[in-house]
Design a protein around this motif. Structure first.
Motif, PDB file in Angstrom:
ATOM      1  N   PRO A 128     -12.633  59.178 -63.540  1.00  0.00           N
ATOM      2  CA  PRO A 128     -14.024  58.924 -63.162  1.00  0.00           C
ATOM      3  C   PRO A 128     -14.175  57.599 -62.425  1.00  0.00           C
ATOM      4  O   PRO A 128     -13.448  56.645 -62.681  1.00  0.00           O
ATOM      5  CB  PRO A 128     -14.750  58.884 -64.513  1.00  0.00           C
ATOM      6  N   VAL A 188     -18.849  73.883 -64.667  1.00  0.00           N
ATOM      7  CA  VAL A 188     -18.548  74.149 -66.077  1.00  0.00           C
ATOM      8  C   VAL A 188     -19.855  74.189 -66.850  1.00  0.00           C
ATOM      9  O   VAL A 188     -20.706  73.308 -66.678  1.00  0.00           O
ATOM     10  CB  VAL A 188     -17.631  73.061 -66.684  1.00  0.00           C
ATOM     11  N   ARG A 194     -21.060  70.660 -72.794  1.00  0.00           N
ATOM     12  CA  ARG A 194     -20.555  70.117 -71.526  1.00  0.00           C
ATOM     13  C   ARG A 194     -21.190  70.827 -70.341  1.00  0.00           C
ATOM     14  O   ARG A 194     -21.360  72.048 -70.348  1.00  0.00           O
ATOM     15  CB  ARG A 194     -19.036  70.255 -71.441  1.00  0.00           C
ATOM     16  N   THR A 196     -20.726  70.437 -66.025  1.00  0.00           N
ATOM     17  CA  THR A 196     -20.060  69.775 -64.905  1.00  0.00           C
ATOM     18  C   THR A 196     -20.579  70.366 -63.605  1.00  0.00           C
ATOM     19  O   THR A 196     -20.624  71.590 -63.450  1.00  0.00           O
ATOM     20  CB  THR A 196     -18.533  69.952 -64.986  1.00  0.00           C
ATOM     21  N   ILE A 214     -18.344  64.669 -58.327  1.00  0.00           N
ATOM     22  CA  ILE A 214     -18.476  65.496 -59.527  1.00  0.00           C
ATOM     23  C   ILE A 214     -19.274  64.727 -60.571  1.00  0.00           C
ATOM     24  O   ILE A 214     -18.997  63.556 -60.848  1.00  0.00           O
ATOM     25  CB  ILE A 214     -17.097  65.875 -60.103  1.00  0.00           C
ATOM     26  N   ASP A 216     -20.422  64.903 -64.558  1.00  0.00           N
ATOM     27  CA  ASP A 216     -19.990  65.552 -65.796  1.00  0.00           C
ATOM     28  C   ASP A 216     -20.779  64.995 -66.972  1.00  0.00           C
ATOM     29  O   ASP A 216     -20.861  63.776 -67.152  1.00  0.00           O
ATOM     30  CB  ASP A 216     -18.490  65.304 -66.008  1.00  0.00           C
ATOM     31  N   TYR A 217     -21.394  65.895 -67.747  1.00  0.00           N
ATOM     32  CA  TYR A 217     -22.083  65.526 -68.982  1.00  0.00           C
ATOM     33  C   TYR A 217     -21.275  66.043 -70.170  1.00  0.00           C
ATOM     34  O   TYR A 217     -20.897  67.218 -70.200  1.00  0.00           O
ATOM     35  CB  TYR A 217     -23.466  66.176 -69.064  1.00  0.00           C
ATOM     36  N   VAL A 218     -21.046  65.183 -71.155  1.00  0.00           N
ATOM     37  CA  VAL A 218     -20.431  65.605 -72.407  1.00  0.00           C
ATOM     38  C   VAL A 218     -21.343  65.180 -73.551  1.00  0.00           C
ATOM     39  O   VAL A 218     -21.714  64.003 -73.654  1.00  0.00           O
ATOM     40  CB  VAL A 218     -19.029  64.994 -72.590  1.00  0.00           C
ATOM     41  N   SER A 234     -20.290  60.992 -66.638  1.00  0.00           N
ATOM     42  CA  SER A 234     -19.176  60.546 -65.797  1.00  0.00           C
ATOM     43  C   SER A 234     -19.386  61.049 -64.376  1.00  0.00           C
ATOM     44  O   SER A 234     -19.772  62.199 -64.172  1.00  0.00           O
ATOM     45  CB  SER A 234     -17.840  61.084 -66.326  1.00  0.00           C
ATOM     46  N   SER A 236     -17.281  61.163 -60.638  1.00  0.00           N
ATOM     47  CA  SER A 236     -15.956  60.948 -60.063  1.00  0.00           C
ATOM     48  C   SER A 236     -15.895  61.493 -58.644  1.00  0.00           C
ATOM     49  O   SER A 236     -16.778  62.234 -58.200  1.00  0.00           O
ATOM     50  CB  SER A 236     -14.882  61.613 -60.933  1.00  0.00           C
TER      51      SER A 236
END
Length: 267
Positions: A128, A188, A194, A196, A214, A216-218, A234, A236
């Motif tokens: 990231p 995703v 998650r 993405t 990109i 991204d959530y977690v 994140s 990236s």
């Protein structure tokens, strides 16, 4: 519930101030602000006045206070500055005190964010570029619902409207009064865990010229009750203009999300 929230929140504030009280930890934050996504070895090399054990110990304190985010990339453990707790402290606590105190925190934030542009580096595409962590007093289902809401303006995200069916491979777009600010592909979807997305920005010519990154959530439970959610954001594979905008705006955006979910009002 209110008393429980205050206890939890005050505990987090104590950790933030404890972490910031040590000059070595502030030096680590300054270093991560100039060069994000560093390993323990890289941080130790940049700070020869500190032992590797000392760097590791200070990083644990900073991580406990959520002032840094730690992300694994293959065998590497990467460390990123996470300014969100400072925004939370300012918005939720210090603003109730004198303007002088608020200005003091603002000066501290500026000191942490100060950097020489020539020293800024962007990690490889496998890691990231920017990572932010925030704890929200809401179950994961509510946070997920806020992140994936479609068809209506989202106050925490500058009143943009998201259009998509949230199926992997589908497109999505974030619209602001007829202008598409961000769009991309849904990559995703793991419900309540998650999300993405491709992240192609269009709000000005500089970011529009860069390739899509990109996002991204977690989401994970931050405690055993399920009433606290840890959200890690994140970004990236971003170009420099998009990365600079993300570093500038992301703490405010997700602090606003936190405020909306916890108080009913976005920032």
């Amino acid at each position: 519930m209110i008393g429980e929230y205050r206890l939890t929140y005050c505990g987090r504030v104590d950790l933030v101030f404890k972490a910031l009280a040590d000059p070595s930890r502030r030096l680590l934050l300054d270093t991560l602000r100039r060069s994000s996504g560093l390993t323990l070895t890289e941080l130790s090399a940049k700070l020869p006045q500190m032992t590797r054990f000392g760097v590791s110990s200070h990083l644990r304190v900073l991580a406990d206070a959520d002032l840094i985010s730690v992300v694994r990339s293959g065998r590497r453990k990467l460390h990123y500055l996470n300014p969100v707790p400072l925004v939370e402290v300012q918005d939720r606590w210090l603003t109730d005190y004198t303007a002088t105190t608020s200005r003091a925190l603002l000066a501290l934030r500026h000191a942490l964010e100060e950097r020489e542009m020539t020293e800024t580096s962007f990690p490889s595409d496998t890691a990231p570029t920017t990572v932010f962590t925030i704890v929200i007093r809401a179950p994961r289902a509510r946070v997920w619902e806020a992140l994936t809401a479609t068809g209506t303006p989202r106050g925490w995200l500058y009143d943009t409207v998201t259009t998509t069916d949230w199926r992997v491979g589908s497109s999505y777009a974030q619209d602001a009064e007829g202008f598409v600010m961000i769009d991309g592909e849904v990559l995703v979807v793991e419900e309540c865990s998650r999300l993405t997305l491709g992240f192609d920005c269009h709000w000005d010519a500089d970011v529009d010229a860069e390739p899509a990154g990109i996002l991204d959530y977690v989401l994970t439970d931050a405690d055993e009750t399920g009433e606290l959610t840890k959200l890690v954001v994140s970004l990236s594979a971003m170009g420099p203009a998009t990365a600079a905008a993300a570093e500038r705006d992301t703490p405010y955006i997700y602090s606003s999300l936190k405020s909306e979910l916890e108080t009913g009002t976005s920032l």
